[in-house]
Design a protein around this motif. Structure first.
Motif: not given
Length: 110
Positions: A20-24, A27-28
């Protein structure tokens, strides 16, 4: 008598892993916007290619090329000429994509 069909796929071991890509949240939003712009670029290019293909298929050059049965090289050249006449050759399609990419959408995608 039934015949067995030879499988064209080879059996190779492979695996897929998803991380999973963890972004703010910011950023999303940026990534979502870029994906949307890329989707629009793809659809613009696809739509133009389909429009040109329809023009080729309606052309007299294409219709006459379809009637050639005996000479394979002549038939291929006739189809290539029909494609080139309506910008359906590879280079013309790339040129269209380049023009579109240099518009506003190019500023929004990497």
């Amino acid at each position: 008598m039934a015949t067995k069909k030879a499988s064209s796929q080879t059996k190779t071991l492979s695996f897929v892993t998803e991380i999973p890509l963890v972004v703010s949240a910011t950023d999303e939003r940026v990534l979502s916007s870029k994906f949307e712009d890329i989707w629009q670029l793809y659809n613009a290019c696809l739509g133009e290619a389909m429009r040109r293909l329809n023009l080729v298929k309606q052309s007299k050059l294409y219709q006459s090329a379809r009637k050639i049965k005996s000479n394979k090289k002549e038939r291929q050249k006739s189809f290539a000429d029909a494609n080139a006449a309506y910008g359906y050759d590879e280079y013309s399609r790339h040129a269209f994509a380049t023009i579109i990419r240099r518009s506003w959408i190019g500023e929004n995608i990497d």
